[in-house]
Scaffold this motif. Structure first.
Motif, PDB file in Angstrom:
ATOM      1  N   VAL A 178      -7.701 -10.540  38.925  1.00  0.00           N
ATOM      2  CA  VAL A 178      -7.991  -9.127  38.674  1.00  0.00           C
ATOM      3  C   VAL A 178      -7.622  -8.755  37.244  1.00  0.00           C
ATOM      4  O   VAL A 178      -6.534  -9.080  36.767  1.00  0.00           O
ATOM      5  CB  VAL A 178      -7.227  -8.231  39.669  1.00  0.00           C
ATOM      6  N   ARG A 179      -8.517  -8.053  36.570  1.00  0.00           N
ATOM      7  CA  ARG A 179      -8.271  -7.607  35.200  1.00  0.00           C
ATOM      8  C   ARG A 179      -8.475  -6.102  35.060  1.00  0.00           C
ATOM      9  O   ARG A 179      -8.912  -5.614  34.026  1.00  0.00           O
ATOM     10  CB  ARG A 179      -9.178  -8.361  34.225  1.00  0.00           C
ATOM     11  N   THR A 183      -5.258  -5.511  18.859  1.00  0.00           N
ATOM     12  CA  THR A 183      -6.488  -6.300  18.952  1.00  0.00           C
ATOM     13  C   THR A 183      -6.739  -6.834  20.356  1.00  0.00           C
ATOM     14  O   THR A 183      -7.836  -7.296  20.654  1.00  0.00           O
ATOM     15  CB  THR A 183      -6.445  -7.488  17.977  1.00  0.00           C
ATOM     16  N   GLU A 184      -5.710  -6.771  21.214  1.00  0.00           N
ATOM     17  CA  GLU A 184      -5.869  -7.306  22.567  1.00  0.00           C
ATOM     18  C   GLU A 184      -4.782  -6.734  23.466  1.00  0.00           C
ATOM     19  O   GLU A 184      -3.675  -6.435  23.007  1.00  0.00           O
ATOM     20  CB  GLU A 184      -5.771  -8.838  22.547  1.00  0.00           C
ATOM     21  N   ILE A 185      -5.116  -6.563  24.747  1.00  0.00           N
ATOM     22  CA  ILE A 185      -4.129  -6.190  25.756  1.00  0.00           C
ATOM     23  C   ILE A 185      -3.956  -7.391  26.670  1.00  0.00           C
ATOM     24  O   ILE A 185      -4.913  -7.844  27.301  1.00  0.00           O
ATOM     25  CB  ILE A 185      -4.573  -4.970  26.589  1.00  0.00           C
ATOM     26  N   SER A 186      -2.749  -7.926  26.725  1.00  0.00           N
ATOM     27  CA  SER A 186      -2.480  -9.098  27.553  1.00  0.00           C
ATOM     28  C   SER A 186      -1.790  -8.646  28.835  1.00  0.00           C
ATOM     29  O   SER A 186      -0.711  -8.054  28.795  1.00  0.00           O
ATOM     30  CB  SER A 186      -1.588 -10.089  26.796  1.00  0.00           C
ATOM     31  N   HIS A 187      -2.428  -8.915  29.978  1.00  0.00           N
ATOM     32  CA  HIS A 187      -1.887  -8.505  31.270  1.00  0.00           C
ATOM     33  C   HIS A 187      -1.138  -9.680  31.891  1.00  0.00           C
ATOM     34  O   HIS A 187      -1.747 -10.622  32.394  1.00  0.00           O
ATOM     35  CB  HIS A 187      -3.013  -8.037  32.194  1.00  0.00           C
ATOM     36  N   LEU A 188       0.180  -9.618  31.841  1.00  0.00           N
ATOM     37  CA  LEU A 188       1.020 -10.657  32.414  1.00  0.00           C
ATOM     38  C   LEU A 188       1.541 -10.201  33.773  1.00  0.00           C
ATOM     39  O   LEU A 188       1.538  -9.004  34.073  1.00  0.00           O
ATOM     40  CB  LEU A 188       2.193 -10.959  31.478  1.00  0.00           C
ATOM     41  N   PRO A 189       2.007 -11.132  34.606  1.00  0.00           N
ATOM     42  CA  PRO A 189       2.522 -10.726  35.920  1.00  0.00           C
ATOM     43  C   PRO A 189       3.679  -9.738  35.834  1.00  0.00           C
ATOM     44  O   PRO A 189       3.807  -8.849  36.678  1.00  0.00           O
ATOM     45  CB  PRO A 189       2.978 -12.061  36.528  1.00  0.00           C
ATOM     46  N   SER A 190       4.528  -9.879  34.815  1.00  0.00           N
ATOM     47  CA  SER A 190       5.714  -9.031  34.724  1.00  0.00           C
ATOM     48  C   SER A 190       5.458  -7.728  33.986  1.00  0.00           C
ATOM     49  O   SER A 190       6.061  -6.697  34.301  1.00  0.00           O
ATOM     50  CB  SER A 190       6.847  -9.788  34.032  1.00  0.00           C
TER      51      SER A 190
END
Length: 212
Positions: free
Chosen positions: A22-23, A118-125
């Motif tokens: 999921v993003r 420049t980017e959104i990084s979706h990590l588990p935490s």
């Protein structure tokens, strides 16, 4: 506006179900049964979601027309893309879609320029802003209230209050430290010896034992 909302993973079972990465922060809206999604590569879609369920903490989807494991495996690594109104806002206050945060200027509370998202990084935490600095290097800023103190969409900027070391340039720190050491040497000062306090050397005596 088209946004990537998920990536199809491996097949699950033999009836056409697939796992998805999921993003989106709103899977119940973007990945609901009946949703029609474009795909990348385009040849894989469009895909219409038939059913969705959570299994062992992962979302499983089944698409119309995909009835077996072979069909599900053929979709692996396909990106699912939703059409989103650019003016649409999340229901919760202080929440944002990725496209609203992209390209925002990042400055500190003191007004110092940090760079551009420049980017959104979706990590588990947690989520991270990937910020490109003026020199082309990157710095990662956790998207938490303690650090990102303001998002101003009208001014197109994010204001951060970074803890020490988060965005400091290591080369600049080393240079400043070296300059301080050189200045101390020129002034004829040295650091006090370890274990000594002040000028009296009050820690020279060994501790005395109590007499029996």
């Amino acid at each position: 506006m088209q946004l990537v909302v998920a990536r199809i993973g491996r097949a699950h079972g033999i009836k056409g179900d697939v796992t998805v990465e999921v993003r989106t922060d709103e899977p119940e809206l973007r990945l609901a049964p009946g949703a029609v999604l474009a795909t990348d590569p385009p040849s894989a879609g469009p895909l219409t979601i038939e059913t969705g369920r959570v299994h062992s903490g992962r979302l499983l989807l089944r698409f119309e027309g995909v009835r077996d494991r072979t069909g599900a495996e053929a979709l692996r690594n396909t990106l699912l893309i939703a059409d989103v109104d650019p003016e649409e806002l999340p229901e919760e206050e202080d929440e944002y879609y990725d496209h609203q945060l992209m390209d925002l200027d990042v400055v500190t509370v003191d007004g110092a320029e940090v760079g551009r998202i420049t980017e959104i990084s979706h990590l588990p935490s947690q989520d991270l802003f990937v910020v490109e600095r003026p020199d082309g290097s990157e710095v990662y800023v956790p998207f938490v209230q303690e650090i990102v103190v303001e998002i101003d969409l009208e001014e197109q900027r994010a204001v951060i209050d970074p803890p020490p070391g988060l965005i400091d340039d290591r080369a600049e720190i080393a240079s400043a430290r070296q300059a301080a050491e050189e200045a101390a040497e020129e002034a004829g000062t040295t650091e006090p010896a370890e274990g000594r306090v002040g000028d009296g050397g009050g820690m020279d005596d060994e501790p005395k034992r109590d007499q029996a």
